[in-house]
Every structure is written in structure tokens, then in C-alpha cells.
Design an enzyme around this catalytic site. Sequence first.
Site: not given
Length: 637
Positions: A169-171, A173, A188
Amino acid sequence: MTTTNIKHKPAGQFEETRFEKIHNIIFSDSKSGSLSVAEEIATLIKKKQSENKNCVLGLATGSSPIKVYEELVRMHKEEGLSFSNVITFNLDEYYPMNKNSVHSYYYFMHQHLFDHIDINPANIHIPSGTVPLEELHQYCIDYDLKIKEFGGLDFQLLGIGRTGHIGFNEPGSHYNSGTRSITLDHITRIDAAQSFLGIDNVPKKAITMGIGTVKKAKRIVLLAWGYNKASIIKKTIEGEITSEVPATYLQEHSNTTFILDDESSQELTRIKTPWLVGPCLWNNELESKAIIWLCDITNKSILKLTDEDYNNNGMSSLLVQEGSAYDLNIKMFNKLQHTITGWPGGKPNADESKRPERSTPNKKRVIIFSPHPDDDVISMGGTFDRLVEQGHEVHVAYQTSGSIAVSDYEALKYAEVIKELSPKDGEIDSLIHKITSKKGDIEDALEVRNLKAIIRRKESMGATRFLKVPDENIHFLNLPFYETGTIKKNPMGQIDIDIVSKLISKIKPHQIYAAGDLADPHGTHKVCLDIIFAALKELKHENYMDDCWVWLYRGAWHEWDIHQIEMAVPLSPDQVLKKRKAIFFHQSQKDGVMFQGNDTREFWVRAEERNNETARKYHKLGLADYAALEAFKRYHY
């Protein structure tokens, strides 16, 4: 949860944790933290078994949970812990990704856990990286529904990325997101590049449980190890809830605990600046740390600090303990001044009370341990040069071959040079073919690995000859933990320790220099340091070890904080240039090296700027204005 190894108090119970919004426990190291988490999981499994219920676990991948899985496997084999009632759901998987690939999380989980326990294969659920794109949306919906069918997650294990991601869940999300496909953040992918032999081989997408899915777990435990995680841990625990740091959503979960080690906790307010939180028990280290911090926020040199500066910044109790600002300032100024020496091996016939090293013996036997075949000159090239120039017997021990950091393009260049010299050599033709026919990130053939190791070895000897060290003083240890031919390394073993112990026993050094830079992104530095520490533990009772001091340097990743520095070696402009030339002998590591992390600067640039910055900080504190300083901290074994 077992907390016998806790070094600091749990959050939420004392004034010192008033800045913190998530319960956390700080352990001295990742091993003790991992054992505690494994014990909690085992206790939950057995409790569910006694109730004749399934135990539904959400599991994570990456380096953080490996020791947890190792301990669970040990409990199964040695204590009879059964996983017959366990149902697992993994957080994520790269997409696309074949489950048989060594990079798949399917492979990871079976390698580290599932192949070694009695879990029913039908109870294992890992997102599939081979689902057709047109079916992916429904597949993700079904994954969440299956978790719900089993009554939800009883326990969710998490790691955290430097972007603040949990799962993938990346920035950006959403707090209510479910399992879905996601595009990976560039940071990432950079962090994964080491495993894939370059960022170009890292998938750009993944399947991940959503924030909403994770938050529905009854219990959440997040693991964070190492200095690289310190900044994001502070933002997550003390910052505001924001989609830019997805892990902050865990502040809304009522049963979450972060398990940290010393390194990852360093930026928390109660650890970094405890005088801002409440009363302190002042010791020498904390006193130094606070005064350096006070200089920084007031933009003053040490000798210009006033009583008012101390009182206005939470340090009045230090004044009460030590007297006036004048007394404190003089004490700190002298302490820092005495760390500076142009004689890293000790200055003959000098007053030892004002220098970091002993004056005797005049000529010392020195071992510089270098994890990779360039850390010696990158991290302490100026000190290295000074030791040689001042007549000490300097040995260099390269702990690993560093072969995996040589690109195929570089290896091909050298192979073609050899081909020009031996045009009829069929073995060279075969070597060139193995390099040029290699696809993606597959493992190198043995001959190619050997060539890459030779390249690093000869570059190292070019640098050491430039610094006038005799060839017989150069030692290539090729520690077995590293020489696997793949990015994945073995744990350190007794054979690694024996190799290092044998060298120390042979040389009987008065000084050992070792890399204490644990921010190295591929972990080799830490393993190499642990091996040295283990060897020192075995040898400490030998008479010659009574006269052996150990100095830790840091490499291209970050430097010691000023208050930690116990020896600072100044470099003249000419020595800075000489150090640069020594680094340049490592040609295969220039111009886009494979494992430089998210810092695009070349290693020689990083090293110079870091040394310049240390010198600038010393000068700003009111000390002499040097071109550069190399910093060291003494290790007491």
C-alpha cells in the site's frame, strides 16, 4: 507477549511516550524482538487449538520477519508446535510473477516457513502473480471474501517500507482500500533492486491486501529493524494520519504494536531528545548529545551557549547537575577537541590523556577489515594513508569478493581484453558466450563469478599499491557466507568466524578497523561486523588482545553523529585528492554502480561530501576549520 528483552518502556504508559500515537516496544536487537513475536504467535496458535478453532494469520515477506519464521520452525521441530489448525493469508505478491521464481513471495514463504512445518497446503493463501489481467479485479475481491469466510484475520504481521507502505500500500492509498493491484513506488523498486540485480528487473506492479483489509485484523504487529527505518518510524508513530504515509492509518487500530530495535527507534523523540519529554538521568553520552543538539537549534558554537539557552530548551536539570553553562561548555569543547588527531595510530611521546589513541607502541600492527573490496578507501582512505605514512604495519582484509556488484557489461569488457591477448583460447570464447547469453537476473555461471571476483581483487590491489601497502599484507578472505553466487546470502557460520579469528591470531594487531555502517542496504556490512565481533569474543582471553583496540568506521551510507565520534582524523586538501584517486582504482564501481541505493551520487562523491560535512559541523561548533574529517567510534569487547 514475552518482553524479557525489552530495553525501553512500552509506549502509552509514561510521560516519556506522550508524543507517540502507536504502542511500541524497543528491543536491543532484531533477534530478541523476533523471538518475542514468534512466542506471541505460538501462544495464539495453541490457544486456538485448545478451543478447537482455526488460527487465521496474515503474513508478511521481506527481510524483517525472517527470524520470526525461523523461530516458529524451531518451535515446530523442537517443541512440537503444530500448525494443523493454521490458515494463512499473505499480504502481497509482485505482478506479474511466476510462483516458481526465486523472487516470488510464494517461493519466499515456502523457503522460510511452509516447507518446514505441518501446515495443510490447502490452508495457504498467497496472491497469485499469474492471474490474467482481465480476471485480476474479481480475483482481488474474492481474496478479501475468503478472509471474511474464515472469520477474519486473528493476527496480522507487517513490515514497513521506507515510503511508509504496509504490504504494498504505497503513498496515496485509501484508508478503506481492499485487496487490489497497485503500481509500486520508485523508492520501493529501488529497495528491491538488489534482489533483482538491478532496478530494470523489478516488476512495476503488485497485488496487495488493502489498508482496510489489514485494519480489520484483530491484532496487528509491525516489525522494523535498522537505521534505514528510523525516519519513517518516527513519522508513523508521532506524525499525523496521512495517505502519504500509509502506515499512519494504524494509529486508528486499537490493538497494534510496533516491535523495534535500537537502530529503528533512534528518531523517536523520547530516544533522540528525551530532555524534551521529561526529566532525564544525565550521563556523559546523553549530555554530549544534548549539547550538540542545542548548538544546532540555537545556531551557536559550544562556547557561546548561555544558561538561558539550556533553560529554554528542556535542559535546566543539566545545569543543576553540572553547574553553569560556562562549565558545561568548556567540558564539552575539550571533549570534542581531544577527539581530533592527525595520528590515528597514536603520536609517539605525546600526552595520551588528550588524544584518542595510545602513544605506545610507536609502530603498531593494524588490520583494516573491509566488507567489500572498496570500503577501506571509501570509508577511511585518508586514515589508511596516514597509518601507512606514519610507519605502522598495515594489513587489509577484504571479507568478501564483492563479485555480485560487477555488472555483466564490465565483466564482458575484461573478457574481451583477454580474448584480444589469447584469440585462440576456447575457454575465453565460452566465458564471453556465458556473459552475452545471460538473460535478466539469472545466476552467473561459476566462470563468470570468478572473473568478476578477479576484477574486484585486482582493483583492490591497485589501490593498496597506490597507498604503498606490500602485497603480502593484503588478505582476501572470501568468507563462505557471501560466496553463494546469488544475492541471497547464507547466515554467518563458524567457518566464517574461524577465518577471521585465524587472521587476527596470526597478525596479533594493536588496532583493528571495522565497518560499523549498518545502513548498508544489502546487509553484508552487518554480517561482516557480526563475524568480527564473534571472533573477538572467542579471542578476547588471549594475552595479545589486551593491547588491541577496535575502531569502527562508517561507509558511504551515513556517518556517526558528532556526539558518538571518539576519533576524528583531519584530511588536508591533498589527502582528500589522494583518497579520491585510491577510490578511482575501483573502476567497476564507478558510473552507475549496481547497489548504490536511492542515492545517485557516486561513492567517491558521497565520501568526500560526508567528510566535508563532518569537518563543517566541527567548525560550526567552534573547532578548527579542516578540509575534511574521517570519524571513528571505539568498540569495547
